[in-house]
Design a protein around this motif. Structure first.
Motif, PDB file in Angstrom:
ATOM      1  N   ILE A 141      60.572  42.290  60.863  1.00  0.00           N
ATOM      2  CA  ILE A 141      61.048  41.509  59.710  1.00  0.00           C
ATOM      3  C   ILE A 141      59.900  41.191  58.754  1.00  0.00           C
ATOM      4  O   ILE A 141      58.861  40.685  59.175  1.00  0.00           O
ATOM      5  CB  ILE A 141      61.679  40.176  60.183  1.00  0.00           C
ATOM      6  N   ALA A 142      60.111  41.467  57.461  1.00  0.00           N
ATOM      7  CA  ALA A 142      59.113  41.132  56.430  1.00  0.00           C
ATOM      8  C   ALA A 142      59.836  40.503  55.233  1.00  0.00           C
ATOM      9  O   ALA A 142      60.149  41.182  54.261  1.00  0.00           O
ATOM     10  CB  ALA A 142      58.339  42.380  56.015  1.00  0.00           C
ATOM     11  N   TRP A 143      60.087  39.193  55.304  1.00  0.00           N
ATOM     12  CA  TRP A 143      60.840  38.527  54.222  1.00  0.00           C
ATOM     13  C   TRP A 143      60.071  38.513  52.911  1.00  0.00           C
ATOM     14  O   TRP A 143      60.656  38.332  51.851  1.00  0.00           O
ATOM     15  CB  TRP A 143      61.224  37.097  54.626  1.00  0.00           C
ATOM     16  N   GLY A 144      58.767  38.675  52.932  1.00  0.00           N
ATOM     17  CA  GLY A 144      57.960  38.686  51.702  1.00  0.00           C
ATOM     18  C   GLY A 144      58.012  40.008  50.964  1.00  0.00           C
ATOM     19  O   GLY A 144      57.461  40.147  49.872  1.00  0.00           O
ATOM     20  N   GLY A 145      58.678  41.002  51.564  1.00  0.00           N
ATOM     21  CA  GLY A 145      58.793  42.310  50.919  1.00  0.00           C
ATOM     22  C   GLY A 145      60.158  42.481  50.279  1.00  0.00           C
ATOM     23  O   GLY A 145      60.862  41.507  50.015  1.00  0.00           O
ATOM     24  N   GLY A 146      60.496  43.742  50.017  1.00  0.00           N
ATOM     25  CA  GLY A 146      61.800  44.035  49.423  1.00  0.00           C
ATOM     26  C   GLY A 146      61.766  44.150  47.915  1.00  0.00           C
ATOM     27  O   GLY A 146      62.801  44.025  47.258  1.00  0.00           O
ATOM     28  N   LEU A 147      60.574  44.432  47.362  1.00  0.00           N
ATOM     29  CA  LEU A 147      60.403  44.434  45.904  1.00  0.00           C
ATOM     30  C   LEU A 147      60.752  45.805  45.326  1.00  0.00           C
ATOM     31  O   LEU A 147      59.895  46.599  44.931  1.00  0.00           O
ATOM     32  CB  LEU A 147      58.996  43.935  45.577  1.00  0.00           C
ATOM     33  N   HIS A 148      62.050  46.060  45.282  1.00  0.00           N
ATOM     34  CA  HIS A 148      62.626  47.397  45.088  1.00  0.00           C
ATOM     35  C   HIS A 148      62.572  48.002  43.684  1.00  0.00           C
ATOM     36  O   HIS A 148      62.932  49.142  43.514  1.00  0.00           O
ATOM     37  CB  HIS A 148      64.084  47.411  45.594  1.00  0.00           C
ATOM     38  N   HIS A 149      62.174  47.197  42.661  1.00  0.00           N
ATOM     39  CA  HIS A 149      62.159  47.765  41.303  1.00  0.00           C
ATOM     40  C   HIS A 149      60.823  48.397  40.914  1.00  0.00           C
ATOM     41  O   HIS A 149      60.758  49.119  39.919  1.00  0.00           O
ATOM     42  CB  HIS A 149      62.489  46.702  40.248  1.00  0.00           C
ATOM     43  N   ALA A 150      59.740  48.109  41.646  1.00  0.00           N
ATOM     44  CA  ALA A 150      58.413  48.587  41.232  1.00  0.00           C
ATOM     45  C   ALA A 150      58.384  50.110  41.216  1.00  0.00           C
ATOM     46  O   ALA A 150      58.905  50.770  42.116  1.00  0.00           O
ATOM     47  CB  ALA A 150      57.337  48.027  42.157  1.00  0.00           C
ATOM     48  N   LYS A 151      57.780  50.668  40.154  1.00  0.00           N
ATOM     49  CA  LYS A 151      57.670  52.112  39.993  1.00  0.00           C
ATOM     50  C   LYS A 151      56.266  52.562  40.339  1.00  0.00           C
ATOM     51  O   LYS A 151      55.362  51.750  40.504  1.00  0.00           O
ATOM     52  CB  LYS A 151      58.021  52.512  38.560  1.00  0.00           C
ATOM     53  N   LYS A 152      56.111  53.872  40.377  1.00  0.00           N
ATOM     54  CA  LYS A 152      54.813  54.461  40.720  1.00  0.00           C
ATOM     55  C   LYS A 152      53.680  53.925  39.834  1.00  0.00           C
ATOM     56  O   LYS A 152      52.602  53.588  40.331  1.00  0.00           O
ATOM     57  CB  LYS A 152      54.933  55.977  40.555  1.00  0.00           C
ATOM     58  N   ALA A 153      53.943  53.820  38.546  1.00  0.00           N
ATOM     59  CA  ALA A 153      52.900  53.354  37.621  1.00  0.00           C
ATOM     60  C   ALA A 153      53.453  52.320  36.655  1.00  0.00           C
ATOM     61  O   ALA A 153      53.123  52.306  35.478  1.00  0.00           O
ATOM     62  CB  ALA A 153      52.290  54.535  36.867  1.00  0.00           C
ATOM     63  N   GLU A 154      54.318  51.436  37.161  1.00  0.00           N
ATOM     64  CA  GLU A 154      54.918  50.435  36.279  1.00  0.00           C
ATOM     65  C   GLU A 154      55.530  49.284  37.057  1.00  0.00           C
ATOM     66  O   GLU A 154      56.182  49.506  38.091  1.00  0.00           O
ATOM     67  CB  GLU A 154      56.014  51.105  35.444  1.00  0.00           C
ATOM     68  N   ALA A 155      55.295  48.080  36.565  1.00  0.00           N
ATOM     69  CA  ALA A 155      55.972  46.908  37.117  1.00  0.00           C
ATOM     70  C   ALA A 155      57.366  46.837  36.512  1.00  0.00           C
ATOM     71  O   ALA A 155      57.585  47.330  35.406  1.00  0.00           O
ATOM     72  CB  ALA A 155      55.193  45.642  36.789  1.00  0.00           C
ATOM     73  N   SER A 156      58.308  46.241  37.227  1.00  0.00           N
ATOM     74  CA  SER A 156      59.667  46.091  36.705  1.00  0.00           C
ATOM     75  C   SER A 156      60.396  44.986  37.461  1.00  0.00           C
ATOM     76  O   SER A 156      60.229  44.852  38.677  1.00  0.00           O
ATOM     77  CB  SER A 156      60.417  47.421  36.868  1.00  0.00           C
ATOM     78  N   GLY A 157      61.199  44.224  36.756  1.00  0.00           N
ATOM     79  CA  GLY A 157      62.071  43.228  37.381  1.00  0.00           C
ATOM     80  C   GLY A 157      61.431  42.398  38.487  1.00  0.00           C
ATOM     81  O   GLY A 157      61.908  42.401  39.630  1.00  0.00           O
ATOM     82  N   PHE A 158      60.373  41.674  38.181  1.00  0.00           N
ATOM     83  CA  PHE A 158      59.661  40.766  39.105  1.00  0.00           C
ATOM     84  C   PHE A 158      58.904  41.524  40.207  1.00  0.00           C
ATOM     85  O   PHE A 158      58.388  40.901  41.139  1.00  0.00           O
ATOM     86  CB  PHE A 158      60.595  39.740  39.786  1.00  0.00           C
ATOM     87  N   CYS A 159      58.884  42.856  40.164  1.00  0.00           N
ATOM     88  CA  CYS A 159      58.257  43.650  41.233  1.00  0.00           C
ATOM     89  C   CYS A 159      57.069  44.437  40.685  1.00  0.00           C
ATOM     90  O   CYS A 159      57.183  45.093  39.647  1.00  0.00           O
ATOM     91  CB  CYS A 159      59.266  44.638  41.828  1.00  0.00           C
ATOM     92  N   TYR A 160      55.962  44.413  41.389  1.00  0.00           N
ATOM     93  CA  TYR A 160      54.736  45.074  40.936  1.00  0.00           C
ATOM     94  C   TYR A 160      54.359  46.225  41.869  1.00  0.00           C
ATOM     95  O   TYR A 160      53.921  47.278  41.441  1.00  0.00           O
ATOM     96  CB  TYR A 160      53.585  44.070  40.875  1.00  0.00           C
ATOM     97  N   ILE A 161      54.479  45.964  43.167  1.00  0.00           N
ATOM     98  CA  ILE A 161      54.137  46.965  44.184  1.00  0.00           C
ATOM     99  C   ILE A 161      55.390  47.195  45.026  1.00  0.00           C
ATOM    100  O   ILE A 161      56.017  46.235  45.490  1.00  0.00           O
ATOM    101  CB  ILE A 161      52.980  46.461  45.081  1.00  0.00           C
ATOM    102  N   ASN A 162      55.766  48.440  45.189  1.00  0.00           N
ATOM    103  CA  ASN A 162      56.977  48.743  45.953  1.00  0.00           C
ATOM    104  C   ASN A 162      56.645  48.854  47.443  1.00  0.00           C
ATOM    105  O   ASN A 162      56.400  49.935  47.977  1.00  0.00           O
ATOM    106  CB  ASN A 162      57.659  50.002  45.426  1.00  0.00           C
ATOM    107  N   ASP A 163      56.656  47.686  48.098  1.00  0.00           N
ATOM    108  CA  ASP A 163      56.333  47.613  49.534  1.00  0.00           C
ATOM    109  C   ASP A 163      57.325  48.426  50.371  1.00  0.00           C
ATOM    110  O   ASP A 163      56.980  48.928  51.442  1.00  0.00           O
ATOM    111  CB  ASP A 163      56.354  46.148  49.982  1.00  0.00           C
ATOM    112  N   ILE A 164      58.565  48.568  49.862  1.00  0.00           N
ATOM    113  CA  ILE A 164      59.588  49.310  50.622  1.00  0.00           C
ATOM    114  C   ILE A 164      59.213  50.784  50.694  1.00  0.00           C
ATOM    115  O   ILE A 164      59.282  51.396  51.769  1.00  0.00           O
ATOM    116  CB  ILE A 164      60.984  49.163  49.964  1.00  0.00           C
ATOM    117  N   VAL A 165      58.821  51.335  49.537  1.00  0.00           N
ATOM    118  CA  VAL A 165      58.417  52.745  49.505  1.00  0.00           C
ATOM    119  C   VAL A 165      57.224  52.960  50.438  1.00  0.00           C
ATOM    120  O   VAL A 165      57.202  53.917  51.220  1.00  0.00           O
ATOM    121  CB  VAL A 165      58.093  53.185  48.056  1.00  0.00           C
TER     122      VAL A 165
END
Ligand code: TV1
Ligand code: CA
Ligand code: ZN
Length: 396
Positions: A141-165
């Protein structure tokens, strides 16, 4: 509590909890909906129930530069590491005319300690994935993750790093196929995009879909991956577009129906489940009618599939509701859900923040009157039909 009731860690089944209390010290800005503090509230409720005695608890480390650039472009990560925070508040729509990597607008502000926040979120999800890979956890379990909008070279929708990917890339070292499921009220566009051209990851997102009025505007029923049949990723993106007001009953039935068929055809070796809690009734951004019961039934269903399971947080903008859901879902992971009292323990820190003293409030307690349900049975049947047809192209 666990001690008093003798329901400690069962032998042979391991749940690990990956979390770093440093994360919640970061602030997106006074009026920004994303409140890292919801993680404190969640952790405090999980502890008050004594659940930490039934899990392996790890203080997550920060992901390294090399780990972050396993997916993200190095010039983007370099920039994240060096940009100076802006003076707060900067809460009006895109005051900064030149958004390099989409950073510094109102959705993805530059705040103090941003790089640390991102690497801690990534580190927790990576640790969780590695515990699964090493067969040391059945559920991580990682409740601090789940930042699904972050792109390879772009922040999006409150997400900077895509921990899920980053986590799924780890799972792919050990598993031939990984299933990604996303119950956040928003479309999991960043994860879908990252694995768009591979048949080794199937992404399934359930979300509110209203392209002109609801972020990010993607995730139509017909969007199922690359249009070319020669691309291995074709048919490996499943989207379940929904309208406001969906109920527990409808959502649970849709989820179980679709995921059963997906498992049958795709036969994944592991499951990554994003549990964004903005799909709950009473969320500041979401407008569904889901209770903790309905939301968590998705976790329960995934657990029963008996595959290595990684669970992430995600959205969730009414902290007391987020903490309730993620606490109950932690209980499901360790198998305590039928043994814990629904009354929030008296010694819970910030107990007054919960307003209502139950873990499982009714729709009346949350909203008074439920939101109008704009999902017809006909539309839901159509969705299942379309997904079933897509799945005919998947698997041997
Ligand atoms: C600062 C202050 C930022 C108040 C952002 C809601 C704010 C929002 C704010 C907000 C807000 C969004 C857009 C508009 C695209 C923009 C973690 C044309 C009251 C996973 C991300 C939603 C959801 C982004 C993230 C969305 C997640 N909604 N108040 N911003 N522009 N952005 O619509 O999936 O949950 O709303
Ligand atoms: Ca979703
Ligand atoms: Zn969301």
């Amino acid at each position: 509590f666990a001690h008093e009731h003798g329901i400690n860690k069962p032998k042979g089944y391991n749940v690990s909890f990956h979390y770093n209390p440093e994360m919640e010290k970061h602030h997106f800005g006074m009026t920004h909906p994303m409140k890292p503090w919801r993680l404190t509230l969640t952790k405090s409720l999980v502890s008050a129930y004594g659940m930490n005695f039934a899990m392996d608890n790890y203080t997550a480390r920060a992901a390294t530069y090399e780990e972050l650039t396993a997916y993200h472009a190095s010039d983007y990560v370099d920039h994240l590491a060096t940009v100076a925070p802006q003076p707060q508040p900067l809460d009006m729509e895109n005051l900064n005319p030149d958004l390099k990597f989409n950073l510094g607008g109102s959705d993805c502000p530059l705040f103090e300690g941003l790089y640390n926040y991102c690497s801690l979120s990534g580190g927790a999800s990576l640790d969780a994935a590695r515990k699964l890979c090493a067969n040391q956890s059945d559920i991580a379990i990682a409740w601090g993750g789940g930042l699904h909008h972050a792109k390879k070279a772009e922040a999006s929708g409150f997400c900077y790093i895509n921990d899920i990917v980053l986590a799924i890339l780890q799972l792919l070292r050990v598993h031939a196929r990984v299933l990604y499921i996303d119950i956040d009220v928003h479309h999991g566009d960043g994860v879908e995009e990252a694995f768009f051209s591979t048949d080794r990851v199937m992404t399934v997102s359930f979300h509110k879909y209203d392209p002109l009025n609801f972020f990010p505007g993607t995730g139509a029923l017909e969007d199922n991956g690359p249009k070319s049949e020669h691309n291995p990723g074709a048919h490996h993106a499943i989207n379940v577009p929904l309208n406001d007001g969906i109920t527990d009953e409808q959502y649970t039935s849709l989820f179980e129906n679709i995921i059963t068929k997906v498992i049958e055809k795709f036969r994944p070796g592991a499951i990554a489940l994003q549990c964004g809690a903005d799909s709950l009734a009473g969320d500041r951004l979401g407008k569904f009618n889901l209770l903790v019961q309905g939301h968590s039934s998705c976790v329960e269903f995934c657990k029963k599939l008996n595959l290595p399971l990684i669970i992430f947080g995600g959205g969730g903008y009414t902290p007391k509701n987020v903490a309730r859901a993620w606490t109950y879902e932690t209980a499901i992971a360790i198998g305590h859900q039928h043994h814990i009292p629904t009354q929030i323990p008296i010694h819970t820190p910030w107990r007054d923040r919960f307003k209502i003293d139950t873990l499982l409030p009714t729709i009346q307690q949350i909203l008074g009157e439920p939101r109008q349900n704009r999902n017809t049975q006909k539309k839901l049947t159509e969705i299942v039909q379309h997904v079933t047809e897509q799945l005919r192209f998947v698997g041997a």
